[in-house]
Design a protein around this motif. Structure first.
Motif, mmCIF file in Angstrom:
data_model
loop_
_atom_site.group_PDB
_atom_site.id
_atom_site.type_symbol
_atom_site.label_atom_id
_atom_site.label_comp_id
_atom_site.label_asym_id
_atom_site.label_seq_id
_atom_site.Cartn_x
_atom_site.Cartn_y
_atom_site.Cartn_z
ATOM 1 N N ILE A 180 -18.430 17.288 -60.113
ATOM 2 C CA ILE A 180 -18.250 18.710 -59.831
ATOM 3 C C ILE A 180 -16.779 18.963 -59.535
ATOM 4 C CG2 ILE A 180 -18.878 18.391 -57.388
ATOM 5 C CD1 ILE A 180 -20.099 21.227 -57.508
ATOM 6 N N VAL A 181 -16.241 20.036 -60.098
ATOM 7 C CA VAL A 181 -14.832 20.382 -59.957
ATOM 8 C C VAL A 181 -14.728 21.844 -59.546
ATOM 9 C CG1 VAL A 181 -12.623 20.667 -61.153
ATOM 10 C CG2 VAL A 181 -14.081 18.708 -61.694
ATOM 11 N N THR A 221 -10.304 37.388 -60.463
ATOM 12 C CA THR A 221 -9.753 36.341 -59.609
ATOM 13 C C THR A 221 -10.887 35.773 -58.768
ATOM 14 O OG1 THR A 221 -7.605 37.429 -59.546
ATOM 15 C CG2 THR A 221 -8.054 35.812 -57.829
ATOM 16 N N PHE A 222 -11.150 34.467 -58.916
ATOM 17 C CA PHE A 222 -12.317 33.900 -58.245
ATOM 18 C C PHE A 222 -12.204 32.381 -58.208
ATOM 19 C CE2 PHE A 222 -13.205 34.869 -62.708
ATOM 20 C CZ PHE A 222 -13.462 33.605 -63.219
ATOM 21 N N THR A 223 -13.086 31.749 -57.430
ATOM 22 C CA THR A 223 -13.223 30.294 -57.419
ATOM 23 C C THR A 223 -14.203 29.889 -58.507
ATOM 24 O OG1 THR A 223 -12.652 29.970 -55.099
ATOM 25 C CG2 THR A 223 -14.050 28.314 -56.107
ATOM 26 N N ASN A 224 -13.767 28.973 -59.353
ATOM 27 C CA ASN A 224 -14.572 28.501 -60.478
ATOM 28 C C ASN A 224 -15.207 27.159 -60.135
ATOM 29 O OD1 ASN A 224 -15.159 29.035 -63.457
ATOM 30 N ND2 ASN A 224 -14.408 26.934 -63.546
ATOM 31 N N ILE A 225 -16.434 26.933 -60.582
ATOM 32 C CA ILE A 225 -17.138 25.671 -60.350
ATOM 33 C C ILE A 225 -17.559 25.118 -61.707
ATOM 34 C CG2 ILE A 225 -19.106 24.520 -59.273
ATOM 35 C CD1 ILE A 225 -19.157 26.779 -57.216
ATOM 36 N N ALA A 226 -17.043 23.944 -62.053
ATOM 37 C CA ALA A 226 -17.427 23.246 -63.278
ATOM 38 C C ALA A 226 -18.167 21.972 -62.901
ATOM 39 C CB ALA A 226 -16.195 22.924 -64.124
ATOM 40 N N SER A 227 -19.240 21.675 -63.613
ATOM 41 C CA SER A 227 -20.011 20.470 -63.295
ATOM 42 C C SER A 227 -20.640 19.900 -64.561
ATOM 43 C CB SER A 227 -21.107 20.786 -62.272
ATOM 44 O OG SER A 227 -22.022 21.738 -62.786
ATOM 45 N N ARG A 228 -21.012 18.639 -64.486
ATOM 46 C CA ARG A 228 -21.781 18.014 -65.553
ATOM 47 C C ARG A 228 -22.607 16.883 -64.965
ATOM 48 N NH1 ARG A 228 -17.042 15.402 -69.375
ATOM 49 N NH2 ARG A 228 -16.013 14.065 -67.854
ATOM 50 N N GLY A 283 -23.300 15.784 -46.528
ATOM 51 C CA GLY A 283 -24.662 16.040 -46.098
ATOM 52 C C GLY A 283 -25.450 14.752 -45.993
ATOM 53 N N ALA A 284 -26.561 14.792 -45.267
ATOM 54 C CA ALA A 284 -27.380 13.599 -45.062
ATOM 55 C C ALA A 284 -27.901 13.042 -46.383
ATOM 56 C CB ALA A 284 -28.533 13.927 -44.114
ATOM 57 N N ASP A 285 -28.192 13.920 -47.338
ATOM 58 C CA ASP A 285 -28.710 13.490 -48.632
ATOM 59 C C ASP A 285 -27.661 13.526 -49.733
ATOM 60 O OD1 ASP A 285 -28.390 16.189 -48.826
ATOM 61 O OD2 ASP A 285 -30.444 16.643 -49.423
ATOM 62 N N GLY A 286 -26.421 13.800 -49.388
ATOM 63 C CA GLY A 286 -25.348 13.838 -50.374
ATOM 64 C C GLY A 286 -25.401 15.015 -51.316
ATOM 65 N N GLN A 287 -26.138 16.068 -50.960
ATOM 66 C CA GLN A 287 -26.319 17.211 -51.840
ATOM 67 C C GLN A 287 -25.542 18.451 -51.408
ATOM 68 O OE1 GLN A 287 -28.242 17.051 -54.831
ATOM 69 N NE2 GLN A 287 -27.852 14.945 -54.223
ATOM 70 N N SER A 288 -24.800 18.357 -50.317
ATOM 71 C CA SER A 288 -24.103 19.533 -49.799
ATOM 72 C C SER A 288 -22.689 19.615 -50.372
ATOM 73 C CB SER A 288 -24.043 19.495 -48.269
ATOM 74 O OG SER A 288 -25.341 19.625 -47.716
ATOM 75 N N VAL A 289 -22.391 20.753 -50.973
ATOM 76 C CA VAL A 289 -21.066 21.024 -51.502
ATOM 77 C C VAL A 289 -20.368 21.971 -50.536
ATOM 78 C CG1 VAL A 289 -19.742 21.973 -53.423
ATOM 79 C CG2 VAL A 289 -21.890 20.741 -53.866
ATOM 80 N N ASN A 334 -27.811 22.237 -52.274
ATOM 81 C CA ASN A 334 -28.590 21.697 -53.395
ATOM 82 C C ASN A 334 -27.689 21.352 -54.578
ATOM 83 O OD1 ASN A 334 -27.921 24.259 -54.225
ATOM 84 N ND2 ASN A 334 -30.026 25.021 -54.359
ATOM 85 N N GLY A 335 -26.573 20.729 -54.287
ATOM 86 C CA GLY A 335 -25.692 20.232 -55.335
ATOM 87 C C GLY A 335 -24.940 21.294 -56.094
ATOM 88 N N GLY A 336 -24.816 22.487 -55.514
ATOM 89 C CA GLY A 336 -24.069 23.557 -56.157
ATOM 90 C C GLY A 336 -24.917 24.507 -56.969
ATOM 91 N N GLU A 337 -26.237 24.304 -56.965
ATOM 92 C CA GLU A 337 -27.113 25.212 -57.706
ATOM 93 C C GLU A 337 -27.091 26.610 -57.105
ATOM 94 O OE1 GLU A 337 -28.825 24.723 -60.549
ATOM 95 O OE2 GLU A 337 -27.724 22.829 -60.668
ATOM 96 N N SER A 338 -27.130 26.696 -55.788
ATOM 97 C CA SER A 338 -27.055 27.975 -55.092
ATOM 98 C C SER A 338 -26.314 27.766 -53.779
ATOM 99 C CB SER A 338 -28.454 28.549 -54.826
ATOM 100 O OG SER A 338 -29.208 27.678 -53.989
#
Length: 644
Positions: free
Chosen positions: A157-158, A168-175, A208-214, A242-246
């Protein structure tokens, strides 16, 4: 809040250092500049985006893996014509995955066009064996900058920002797979053109405890209240669990760092770290406190700690800071230079680093609103942790000549020959903590002396060499920050006057999230002191993004090792030359290879010499700076040459 710099030097500087030694000591005293530099507002600094006419036509070739005599290695993994990686603090740009593969990002432009329309995130990946080819394009669809990267769920995730009015905004790229596959993109929610503020210059880490918090902090500036009244420029926090989903927290202005407490903060004047459920960031402006914000419940609740208190709460440009109002400080206030790093240890305690800077504000007639002065020869890198809560200066410019004074060359007009970064002479810290608790720190600092090559070349047309170069340094603490090793110059071998190219500027270092058997870091390097984008001091060149490994084993010997230079019997004359050049290698009894390269490493002429002397025509070369290298069976010697 932070203002971008308008360069105009005028200060009194101490004497000249003439040679390099291996002494690695922090000087006891530093002669400071007597006059500061006025700042300007960011909106008036058009040089951040516009193309200027100065450039070089040669493109450097990529380098192969290089192993140095002290066990360190380097490889160029990226190139960029856009040389401004940050306004202040370094992003989280280097990530080591669980399987020891590595992802790296930087802000790049693959070409030169007005406003650099193809600027974006440069990306490279190490698969455990080798790096990919140097990228020729950004990963995003739109023009972006200021990327941070992390691994998540086997993928990547970037975050970066799109800074184009009105979008003008913050962009989120992931794969979903690191190192390969298509990137999917989305905007951080509620930061599109319909909002009443702009969300830029993000920092991101995953935990995060489960490594899913961005976790994302960013600069939401030009904020307005419900009545449409501007409330200033501040730092806000966003979280996805949830890994950047929401995102369940979006652009939250945290308690005690809003307009009730401060008049605002500048872009990039903050740094973020995450470890499990502990989230912490450090922030501060020229005229604010240095602040630690920390959460131990994964970003739900926060506490504030003042790391360095500013003597003028809610400072505005109407508050005069001069010898009359602050005689006890000699008319200046010491604060951070706004280049920060933060690392969390296994106990969740924060370790913070920043450069020092002195500021004043005379509020003289004709001063631009919001302008103030900073003192660019302020020196010193500070360390603070939550356990001792004491500010300790742990590094400064190395006193090469041992006279307990920082000696800086001055130009004919009395101005210090220092390229502008708007920071301390020791700045842009980046830190990481190993599993055993050892703390590693890299930073960029000027070197006290001038290389003979600089003196020989001088300022050639519009190419400025007579400024102090900055090099990358590294330090380590093995006792939780109580004591530190001497700083070691990571560019010692690559800039060796005999075996390398001494004209190399190293800045914007970033240590990776993991230290194992090695310390991993990247930095930006080119042949000129200073920047083009921010200050227009540097011709547009293709800067290199350098990846380095520093072995942990034997680290304690780095600061005491010396690179032994062979005594050079090579002479190149006349120098400068317009036509012919004589090359003499005393006592040479064999066939030696002669290579002439331009200042960016492109080979422009080769020949051989048999014995001590040869003569070579350089009439066909364009005017400029070159390097003449003589290679025999047991050594390579390099000298600079100016063709006029």
């Amino acid at each position: 809040m932070r203002k971008i710099i308008c360069i105009c030097f005028a200060f009194v500087i101490s004497g000249i250092a003439s040679s390099q030694t291996s002494k690695q000591l922090v000087p006891k005293g530093v002669k400071q500049a007597n006059k500061g530099i006025k700042t300007k507002t960011r909106k008036d600094n058009k040089k951040n985006n516009y193309l200027y006419s100065k450039r070089l036509d040669f493109v450097p070739t990529s380098s192969e893996y290089r192993l140095f005599s002290n066990g360190m290695s380097e490889q160029i993994i990226g190139k960029t014509y856009y040389d401004l990686q940050t306004n202040n603090s370094i992003q989280n740009r280097l990530f080591v995955h669980d399987d020891n593969t590595i992802s790296a990002t930087w802000t790049m432009s693959p070409d030169i066009q007005t406003k650099f329309p193809n600027r974006g995130t440069g990306y490279n990946y190490f698969d455990g064996t080798s790096w990919m080819d140097i990228p020729e394009s950004r990963i995003e669809e739109e023009r972006t900058g200021w990327s941070s990267i992390a691994g998540i769920n086997g993928g990547e995730i970037v975050t970066s920002h799109v800074y184009e009015d009105p979008n003008t905004f913050t962009n989120i790229a992931s794969r979903t797979e690191k190192g390969s596959g298509e990137w999917s993109e989305k905007h951080l929610p509620n930061t599109d053109a319909n909002t009443n503020y702009k969300n830029v210059w993000p920092r991101m880490k995953v935990g995060g405890a489960d490594g899913q918090s961005v976790h994302i902090i960013s600069h939401t500036y030009n904020m307005t209240d419900s009545a449409g009244v501007s409330t200033g420029n501040f730092i806000t926090y966003s979280r996805s669990q949830n890994g950047g989903e929401s995102f369940d927290i979006i652009d939250l202005l945290l308690p005690e760092i809003g307009p009730e407490f401060y008049t605002g903060f500048g872009g990039d004047a903050y740094a973020l770290d995450v470890k499990g459920n502990t989230v912490a960031f450090v922030l501060g402006d020229a005229w604010t406190d240095v602040i630690l914000m920390k959460s131990t419940d994964n970003g739900t609740t926060w506490t504030k700690t003042i790391v360095k208190e500013h003597p003028i709460p809610m400072w505005t440009d109407a508050d005069v800071v001069d010898t009359l109002t602050f005689p006890e400080f000699d008319g200046r206030i010491e604060n951070s230079d706004q280049t920060f790093s933060i690392s969390l240890d296994d106990n969740g305690n924060a370790h913070i680093f920043y450069g020092l800077m002195e500021y004043s504000n005379s509020n003289e007639p004709g001063d631009e609103e919001g302008a103030y002065s900073y003192y660019p020869t302020t020196d010193g890198l500070v360390y603070w942790n939550e356990t001792t809560q004491e500010e300790v200066m742990i590094a400064a410019i190395i006193d090469e000549n041992g006279n307990d004074t920082l000696d800086i060359l001055a130009g004919a007009d009395g101005g210090a020959l220092i390229a502008g970064y708007g920071t301390s002479l020791t700045s842009h810290p980046s830190s990481a903590i190993a599993e055993n608790g050892d703390i590693y720190l890299t930073y960029s600092g000027i070197i006290e002396y001038f290389y003979q090559d600089q003196i020989d070349i001088g300022d050639f047309d519009d190419e400025i060499f007579l400024e102090h170069y900055r090099h990358m340094y590294i330090m380590r603490s093995q006792d939780g920050g109580a004591s530190w090793s001497n700083p070691y110059d990571l560019m010692t071998e690559v800039t060796d006057p005999e075996i390398g190219n001494p004209l190399q500027e190293g800045v914007y270092g970033c240590i990776s999230n993991v230290v194992n058997n090695n310390v991993y870091l990247t930095y930006q390097r080119d042949v000129y002191p200073g920047l083009h984008i921010q200050y227009d001091e540097d011709p547009i060149t293709k800067n290199s993004i350098v990846f380095m490994t520093i072995p942990v084993e034997g680290f304690e010997t780095l600061a005491t090792e010396e690179i032994t230079n062979s005594t050079s019997d090579l002479s190149v004359y006349p120098n400068p030359t317009t036509n012919m050049v004589n090359i003499n290698l005393a006592n040479n009894k064999e066939i030696a290879n002669v290579t002439i390269t331009n200042i960016l490493g492109k080979v422009v002429k080769t020949t051989t010499m048999n014995g001590e002397n040869t003569q070579l025509s350089v009439k066909e070369l364009i005017n400029g700076v070159y390097f003449v290298s003589i290679e025999t069976t047991n050594k390579v010697i390099t000298k600079s040459l100016v063709k006029r």
